[in-house]
Design a protein around this motif. Sequence first.
Motif, PDB file in Angstrom:
ATOM      1  N   HIS A 569      -7.551  23.758  58.296  1.00  0.00           N
ATOM      2  CA  HIS A 569      -7.257  23.754  59.752  1.00  0.00           C
ATOM      3  C   HIS A 569      -7.818  22.462  60.204  1.00  0.00           C
ATOM      4  N   GLU A 570      -9.036  22.073  59.915  1.00  0.00           N
ATOM      5  CA  GLU A 570      -9.628  20.755  60.428  1.00  0.00           C
ATOM      6  C   GLU A 570      -8.716  19.532  60.141  1.00  0.00           C
ATOM      7  N   ILE A 571      -8.385  19.509  58.872  1.00  0.00           N
ATOM      8  CA  ILE A 571      -7.438  18.522  58.504  1.00  0.00           C
ATOM      9  C   ILE A 571      -6.011  18.387  59.294  1.00  0.00           C
ATOM     10  N   ALA A 572      -5.748  19.602  59.368  1.00  0.00           N
ATOM     11  CA  ALA A 572      -4.267  19.670  60.400  1.00  0.00           C
ATOM     12  C   ALA A 572      -4.559  19.184  61.865  1.00  0.00           C
ATOM     13  N   ARG A 573      -5.837  19.582  62.256  1.00  0.00           N
ATOM     14  CA  ARG A 573      -5.841  19.159  63.671  1.00  0.00           C
ATOM     15  C   ARG A 573      -5.937  17.411  63.635  1.00  0.00           C
ATOM     16  N   MET A 574      -6.828  16.765  62.788  1.00  0.00           N
ATOM     17  CA  MET A 574      -6.775  15.601  62.809  1.00  0.00           C
ATOM     18  C   MET A 574      -5.377  14.960  62.551  1.00  0.00           C
ATOM     19  N   LEU A 575      -4.509  15.516  61.625  1.00  0.00           N
ATOM     20  CA  LEU A 575      -2.937  15.130  61.463  1.00  0.00           C
ATOM     21  C   LEU A 575      -2.430  14.987  62.629  1.00  0.00           C
ATOM     22  N   SER A 576      -2.301  16.121  63.504  1.00  0.00           N
ATOM     23  CA  SER A 576      -1.410  16.375  64.494  1.00  0.00           C
ATOM     24  C   SER A 576      -2.027  16.816  65.645  1.00  0.00           C
ATOM     25  N   LEU A 584      -0.610  22.475  58.792  1.00  0.00           N
ATOM     26  CA  LEU A 584      -1.221  23.281  57.691  1.00  0.00           C
ATOM     27  C   LEU A 584      -0.644  22.925  56.475  1.00  0.00           C
ATOM     28  N   ASP A 585       0.593  22.799  56.449  1.00  0.00           N
ATOM     29  CA  ASP A 585       1.297  22.660  55.083  1.00  0.00           C
ATOM     30  C   ASP A 585       0.839  21.065  54.599  1.00  0.00           C
ATOM     31  N   HIS A 586       0.851  20.280  55.788  1.00  0.00           N
ATOM     32  CA  HIS A 586       0.671  18.957  55.321  1.00  0.00           C
ATOM     33  C   HIS A 586      -0.802  18.737  55.005  1.00  0.00           C
ATOM     34  N   LEU A 591      -4.640  17.406  50.925  1.00  0.00           N
ATOM     35  CA  LEU A 591      -5.893  17.783  50.266  1.00  0.00           C
ATOM     36  C   LEU A 591      -5.759  17.936  48.785  1.00  0.00           C
ATOM     37  N   SER A 592      -4.425  18.544  48.550  1.00  0.00           N
ATOM     38  CA  SER A 592      -4.233  18.494  47.000  1.00  0.00           C
ATOM     39  C   SER A 592      -4.065  17.331  46.262  1.00  0.00           C
TER      40      SER A 592
END
Length: 608
Positions: A569-576, A584-586, A591-592
Motif C-alpha cells: 500500500h505504501e509503494i502504491a501511494r508513492m507510485l500514484s 496496488l498491482d503495480h 516489489l516482485s
Amino acid sequence: MLEELDIRNLGPIREATIAPAAGMTAITGETGAGKSMLLSAIRLVSGGAAESSRVSAGADEAWAQAIFALSDDAVASEHSGDTNDAGSGDADSGFTGAAAAVAKAHDAGVDPEDGELFLSRTVRASGRSRAVLGGKSVPRSVLGAIAGELVTIHGQTDQLKIAASSRQREFLDRVAGDEAELAAYRKAWDALAAMDERLERLRSQESSARQQADYLRESIDRINRIDPQPGEDEELKARRERIENAADIAQGVGSALGALDASQVDVDAADGASAVELINHAVTSLRAIRVGGTFSEQADRLESINADLGDVVFALSQELGDEGSVEDLDQINGRIHELGDLARRWGPTLADVLAWRDKAAFDLEDLDASPEKVAELESERQTLYDAALAAADVLSAARVAAAADLGARVTEELGSLAMLGASLEVRVTPRDKADDPLGPYGRDDIAFLFTPFEGSPQLPMGKSASGGELSRLMLALELVAADTRGGADQTFIFDEVDAGVGGKAAVELGKRLARLARSAQVIVVTHLAQVASWADAQFVVTKEPPDADDDDLGVVTTIAEVSGETRVHEIARMLSGSESEASLDHARELLSDSRLTLPLARAGAAGD
C-alpha cells in the motif's frame, strides 16, 4: 552498522525507534511529514549543533541515541596495539572505520559493551546539551569523531568530507590498495622528518648549544687537569691532621716507645727498664723453673705478648719523623682546596665528579654544532631524502594508475544514474614546491574534478553540482570503491539522491543502492517507489493531526516499519498517490521485480 536509532521529543517526533536493516533501508513518507528529523537525530548524536528550537513543544528536552553494532575484527583491534599502520584513515590510531571508532572511544575511556557502542545526545529547551558515550559524559567533539568513522551522510545540507583534498587522497589510496607503498613511504618520511628536526634544533639553538658545549668542554678540561682520584680528599685531610698535630704525635709516640722499648728512642739506654725487657726477664725466670706445667705455659703466653709488643714497637717507630714539613702542609692544603672546589661544583663526592665528567663527554657530542657536524648531518639528510623521494615516486605511480581507472568507472556509473554527460576526473599532479615537494603522504596533489553536464567546466567537488547530483556522485564513488576493495565498515545515509530522477533511471538508482548495500549498510531517504522497492526494510514517516484532548502539542509524526501488504500500500501511494487496485498491482509487480533481480544486481559489476 547502525543497529538502532531512538528518538524522543525531537521536533514533531514524540517517540520513535528505528532498527535499520543490515543491508538497505528506505525512509519514505509524504512531503513535510518529518523525514528530515531522522537526519537531524543522526546529526545530533554525531556531535552536530544543538538547536533548542528542535525540542518538541511542551517538552523539557529532546533526546536521541544511536546504537552501533561492531564487527568482531573492529572490537579486537582495541587490544591489538597495532597503531602504526600508515594506511589511510585516522592518522592517530592507524585504523579506519569501525576500528578507528573503537580506538577513539577507548581513548575517551569507553570500550564497546557486547560488541556495541552507544552514542546519545540530550538537548534541553534552554539550549544546553549533553553528549554521552557508553553512559559516560564526553565533549560533543568526541561523539563527532567517533560517529564520523561509523556514519557518512550524503546530502545537500551536509559538508561532504570528500570535498577536502585530504579525504580525496584517502579515498584514492583506499581504491588503489597502495597500503604497502604508503607504509614504505611513511617509514622513509618519518626518518627524514626526524633528521630535519635534529638539524633544525642545531641551527635554531646554535648559539645556546655552543655556549653549553663550551661550558662542558671547559669543565671537562678542568677536571682532567686536576685529575682527582676517588677518596683522595679524605686521605689528604687525614695527612693534614697529622702534620698539624706533629708535636703531640712525636711526644706521645716517643713516650710510648720509651716505655715499651727504650732502645728505640735512646740507643745508649743500656739500663732501661722497658716493657719488652721486663717481659723477657719474666720469661727467663719462668723457664729457669725445672717444674713443667703451668710455669711453661705462662712463659709461652708472655713470649706471645712480647711478640705483639714487638709489632707495636715497630709500627710506632715508623711514625717517628714522618709528620711532614710546613711546606708539605701548604701543598696538601692547596690540593684539598682544588678537590673541594670540584666537589662543590659537580659532587658531592669525587666519585660523583668523575661520573659527571664522563656523562658530559657524551653530551658534548650531541651539542657539537660545529660546521663539520652540521655538514655531516646534512649529508645524512640528503641520503634519507633520496630514499623518501624514490618511495614517493613508487606511491605516485600506484595513485596515477588507480586515478585513471577510478575516474573512468565513476563516469560510467554516472551515466546509469540519470547523469549523462557528467564525468569525474581524478587528477594526480606533483606538488608545486620545487625546493621540497615531499609531505607526510607523498609528493602528490590530488583533486577530484567533476563535470555535472556536457560542456560544463571542470570544478572541484562540492562546488559544481546540486545536492541530488552530489549524492549520486558519492553513490558512484562508493560503488566503485566497494567493487574494487570490498565494502566499507560504515553506514551510508543518502538524502535527495533521487532528486530530479524518474522512470528507468530511478530503477537503476535503486539497483545501485541495493548493490552498495551488499557490502555496507545503506539508509536512503526517498520519495521514489522505484528506489524504495529495492530496500530490505522500509519505514514510513506519517504526519498526524494533534490529539483533540491535547492540541497544544501540534502535529505529531510517527514512524513505523511496513512489510507485506502494508508495504504494498505504501509503494502504491508513492507510485500514484492512491491505493487503487491498479496501483496496488503495480506496486506488487515492482516489489516482485526488485526482489527477483536483486541478487544479480547486487553481485553485478559497475556497468550491469
